[in-house]
Scaffold this motif. Structure first.
Motif, PDB file in Angstrom:
ATOM      1  N   LEU A   1       0.817  -1.217   0.000  1.00 48.27           N
ATOM      2  CA  LEU A   1       0.000   0.000   0.000  1.00 48.27           C
ATOM      3  C   LEU A   1       0.849   1.265   0.000  1.00 48.27           C
ATOM      4  O   LEU A   1       0.535   2.230  -0.690  1.00 48.27           O
ATOM      5  CB  LEU A   1      -0.931   0.034   1.213  1.00 48.27           C
ATOM      6  CG  LEU A   1      -2.084  -0.937   1.253  1.00 48.27           C
ATOM      7  CD1 LEU A   1      -2.886  -0.739   2.534  1.00 48.27           C
ATOM      8  CD2 LEU A   1      -2.976  -0.779   0.038  1.00 48.27           C
ATOM      9  N   ILE A   2       1.885   1.272   0.818  1.00 45.29           N
ATOM     10  CA  ILE A   2       2.724   2.467   0.955  1.00 45.29           C
ATOM     11  C   ILE A   2       4.181   2.029   0.895  1.00 45.29           C
ATOM     12  O   ILE A   2       4.631   1.217   1.713  1.00 45.29           O
ATOM     13  CB  ILE A   2       2.424   3.219   2.269  1.00 45.29           C
ATOM     14  CG1 ILE A   2       0.953   3.637   2.317  1.00 45.29           C
ATOM     15  CG2 ILE A   2       3.334   4.429   2.409  1.00 45.29           C
ATOM     16  CD1 ILE A   2       0.541   4.321   3.610  1.00 45.29           C
ATOM     17  N   SER A   3       4.922   2.572  -0.041  1.00 42.02           N
ATOM     18  CA  SER A   3       6.313   2.190  -0.257  1.00 42.02           C
ATOM     19  C   SER A   3       7.267   3.023   0.595  1.00 42.02           C
ATOM     20  O   SER A   3       6.878   4.013   1.224  1.00 42.02           O
ATOM     21  CB  SER A   3       6.674   2.388  -1.734  1.00 42.02           C
ATOM     22  OG  SER A   3       6.755   3.779  -2.023  1.00 42.02           O
TER      23      SER A   3
ATOM     24  N   PHE B   1      -1.820   9.024   7.762  1.00 46.87           N
ATOM     25  CA  PHE B   1      -3.169   8.447   7.801  1.00 46.87           C
ATOM     26  C   PHE B   1      -4.044   8.950   6.653  1.00 46.87           C
ATOM     27  O   PHE B   1      -4.896   8.208   6.164  1.00 46.87           O
ATOM     28  CB  PHE B   1      -3.822   8.667   9.174  1.00 46.87           C
ATOM     29  CG  PHE B   1      -3.276   7.719  10.198  1.00 46.87           C
ATOM     30  CD1 PHE B   1      -3.627   6.381  10.173  1.00 46.87           C
ATOM     31  CD2 PHE B   1      -2.385   8.153  11.166  1.00 46.87           C
ATOM     32  CE1 PHE B   1      -3.098   5.481  11.094  1.00 46.87           C
ATOM     33  CE2 PHE B   1      -1.857   7.271  12.093  1.00 46.87           C
ATOM     34  CZ  PHE B   1      -2.218   5.924  12.055  1.00 46.87           C
ATOM     35  N   THR B   2      -3.817  10.157   6.186  1.00 47.74           N
ATOM     36  CA  THR B   2      -4.524  10.645   4.999  1.00 47.74           C
ATOM     37  C   THR B   2      -4.156   9.790   3.792  1.00 47.74           C
ATOM     38  O   THR B   2      -5.033   9.334   3.047  1.00 47.74           O
ATOM     39  CB  THR B   2      -4.192  12.125   4.737  1.00 47.74           C
ATOM     40  OG1 THR B   2      -4.624  12.899   5.853  1.00 47.74           O
ATOM     41  CG2 THR B   2      -4.845  12.625   3.463  1.00 47.74           C
ATOM     42  N   LEU B   3      -2.863   9.554   3.596  1.00 48.14           N
ATOM     43  CA  LEU B   3      -2.403   8.726   2.482  1.00 48.14           C
ATOM     44  C   LEU B   3      -2.922   7.296   2.616  1.00 48.14           C
ATOM     45  O   LEU B   3      -3.389   6.711   1.631  1.00 48.14           O
ATOM     46  CB  LEU B   3      -0.874   8.727   2.411  1.00 48.14           C
ATOM     47  CG  LEU B   3      -0.255   7.830   1.346  1.00 48.14           C
ATOM     48  CD1 LEU B   3      -0.686   8.266  -0.056  1.00 48.14           C
ATOM     49  CD2 LEU B   3       1.260   7.820   1.482  1.00 48.14           C
ATOM     50  N   LEU B   4      -2.869   6.744   3.811  1.00 48.84           N
ATOM     51  CA  LEU B   4      -3.341   5.383   4.010  1.00 48.84           C
ATOM     52  C   LEU B   4      -4.815   5.249   3.663  1.00 48.84           C
ATOM     53  O   LEU B   4      -5.219   4.310   2.975  1.00 48.84           O
ATOM     54  CB  LEU B   4      -3.093   4.941   5.456  1.00 48.84           C
ATOM     55  CG  LEU B   4      -3.472   3.506   5.798  1.00 48.84           C
ATOM     56  CD1 LEU B   4      -2.756   2.505   4.906  1.00 48.84           C
ATOM     57  CD2 LEU B   4      -3.186   3.232   7.267  1.00 48.84           C
TER      58      LEU B   4
ATOM     59  N   GLU C   1      -6.482   7.092   1.576  1.00 49.44           N
ATOM     60  CA  GLU C   1      -6.572   7.188   0.113  1.00 49.44           C
ATOM     61  C   GLU C   1      -6.271   5.860  -0.538  1.00 49.44           C
ATOM     62  O   GLU C   1      -6.933   5.446  -1.487  1.00 49.44           O
ATOM     63  CB  GLU C   1      -5.616   8.256  -0.411  1.00 49.44           C
ATOM     64  CG  GLU C   1      -6.020   9.683  -0.089  1.00 49.44           C
ATOM     65  CD  GLU C   1      -4.945  10.685  -0.458  1.00 49.44           C
ATOM     66  OE1 GLU C   1      -3.901  10.293  -1.062  1.00 49.44           O
ATOM     67  OE2 GLU C   1      -5.121  11.867  -0.137  1.00 49.44           O
ATOM     68  N   ARG C   2      -5.244   5.169  -0.036  1.00 51.82           N
ATOM     69  CA  ARG C   2      -4.835   3.891  -0.623  1.00 51.82           C
ATOM     70  C   ARG C   2      -5.841   2.776  -0.310  1.00 51.82           C
ATOM     71  O   ARG C   2      -5.903   1.788  -1.027  1.00 51.82           O
ATOM     72  CB  ARG C   2      -3.449   3.494  -0.121  1.00 51.82           C
ATOM     73  CG  ARG C   2      -2.359   4.507  -0.466  1.00 51.82           C
ATOM     74  CD  ARG C   2      -1.974   4.450  -1.931  1.00 51.82           C
ATOM     75  NE  ARG C   2      -1.155   5.550  -2.349  1.00 51.82           N
ATOM     76  CZ  ARG C   2       0.179   5.579  -2.319  1.00 51.82           C
ATOM     77  NH1 ARG C   2       0.858   4.543  -1.873  1.00 51.82           N
ATOM     78  NH2 ARG C   2       0.836   6.647  -2.755  1.00 51.82           N
ATOM     79  N   LEU C   3      -6.596   2.952   0.761  1.00 55.79           N
ATOM     80  CA  LEU C   3      -7.604   1.942   1.123  1.00 55.79           C
ATOM     81  C   LEU C   3      -8.917   2.106   0.352  1.00 55.79           C
ATOM     82  O   LEU C   3      -9.769   1.235   0.424  1.00 55.79           O
ATOM     83  CB  LEU C   3      -7.890   1.987   2.625  1.00 55.79           C
ATOM     84  CG  LEU C   3      -6.795   1.405   3.516  1.00 55.79           C
ATOM     85  CD1 LEU C   3      -7.083   1.726   4.971  1.00 55.79           C
ATOM     86  CD2 LEU C   3      -6.636  -0.089   3.306  1.00 55.79           C
ATOM     87  N   VAL C   4      -9.072   3.191  -0.381  1.00 53.21           N
ATOM     88  CA  VAL C   4     -10.294   3.411  -1.171  1.00 53.21           C
ATOM     89  C   VAL C   4     -10.433   2.226  -2.146  1.00 53.21           C
ATOM     90  O   VAL C   4      -9.487   1.794  -2.762  1.00 53.21           O
ATOM     91  CB  VAL C   4     -10.234   4.742  -1.944  1.00 53.21           C
ATOM     92  CG1 VAL C   4     -11.374   4.847  -2.946  1.00 53.21           C
ATOM     93  CG2 VAL C   4     -10.268   5.904  -0.969  1.00 53.21           C
ATOM     94  N   GLY C   5     -11.620   1.710  -2.240  1.00 61.84           N
ATOM     95  CA  GLY C   5     -11.857   0.550  -3.108  1.00 61.84           C
ATOM     96  C   GLY C   5     -11.846  -0.755  -2.344  1.00 61.84           C
ATOM     97  O   GLY C   5     -12.099  -1.803  -2.904  1.00 61.84           O
ATOM     98  N   THR C   6     -11.518  -0.679  -1.055  1.00 60.29           N
ATOM     99  CA  THR C   6     -11.605  -1.882  -0.239  1.00 60.29           C
ATOM    100  C   THR C   6     -12.898  -1.788   0.577  1.00 60.29           C
ATOM    101  O   THR C   6     -13.555  -0.757   0.609  1.00 60.29           O
ATOM    102  CB  THR C   6     -10.406  -2.008   0.731  1.00 60.29           C
ATOM    103  OG1 THR C   6     -10.526  -1.026   1.757  1.00 60.29           O
ATOM    104  CG2 THR C   6      -9.088  -1.851  -0.012  1.00 60.29           C
TER     105      THR C   6
END
Length: 125
Positions: free
Chosen positions: A95-97, A112-115, A117-122
């Motif tokens: 999810l985050i490199s 946490f904002t980035l996380l 965003e990356r979780l959208v679609g789950t």
């Protein structure tokens, strides 16, 4: 949509006295650090903002050192630590490199904002 069982942040350091000592040498004498460590911890302890963000996330998030990884996760992470991965459907997803974490410059809120965003679609957001 893919349900996330848990999230795992992986430090680029080993746990234990020897691992902490090595990290301190690398950080203060060699100028090398772990961006995830900078986000989760102040110089002396874990950040309260980190704990608050984890509690509000709605999906389990743990952080592990390299020598705490099980074989499957260790194989998946390989040389990509520090990072954040998701366990979904008996598989791992990056999810985050390391580069993503480095760009956050130690900001818990931005992490946490980035996380999220990356979780959208789950199914977890």
């Amino acid at each position: 949509m893919v349900p996330i069982k848990r999230l795992v942040g992986v430090y680029r350091a080993n746990a234990g006295v020897r691992g902490e000592f090595r990290y301190l040498i690398d950080r203060y004498l060699r100028g090398e650090s772990c961006s995830l460590c900078e986000i989760t911890h102040s110089p002396f302890r874990r950040r309260a903002a980190w704990d608050k963000g984890v509690a509000a996330l709605g999906v389990p998030l743990i952080v592990l050192h390299l020598n705490e990884l099980g074989p499957g996760l260790a194989d998946f992470v390989g040389d990509r630590a520090e990072c954040v991965v998701a366990e979904a459907d008996d598989d791992w997803v990056l999810l985050i490199s390391r580069d993503d974490l480095s760009a956050l410059d130690g900001s818990v809120d931005t992490f946490f904002t980035l996380l999220r965003e990356r979780l959208v679609g789950t199914e977890n957001v």
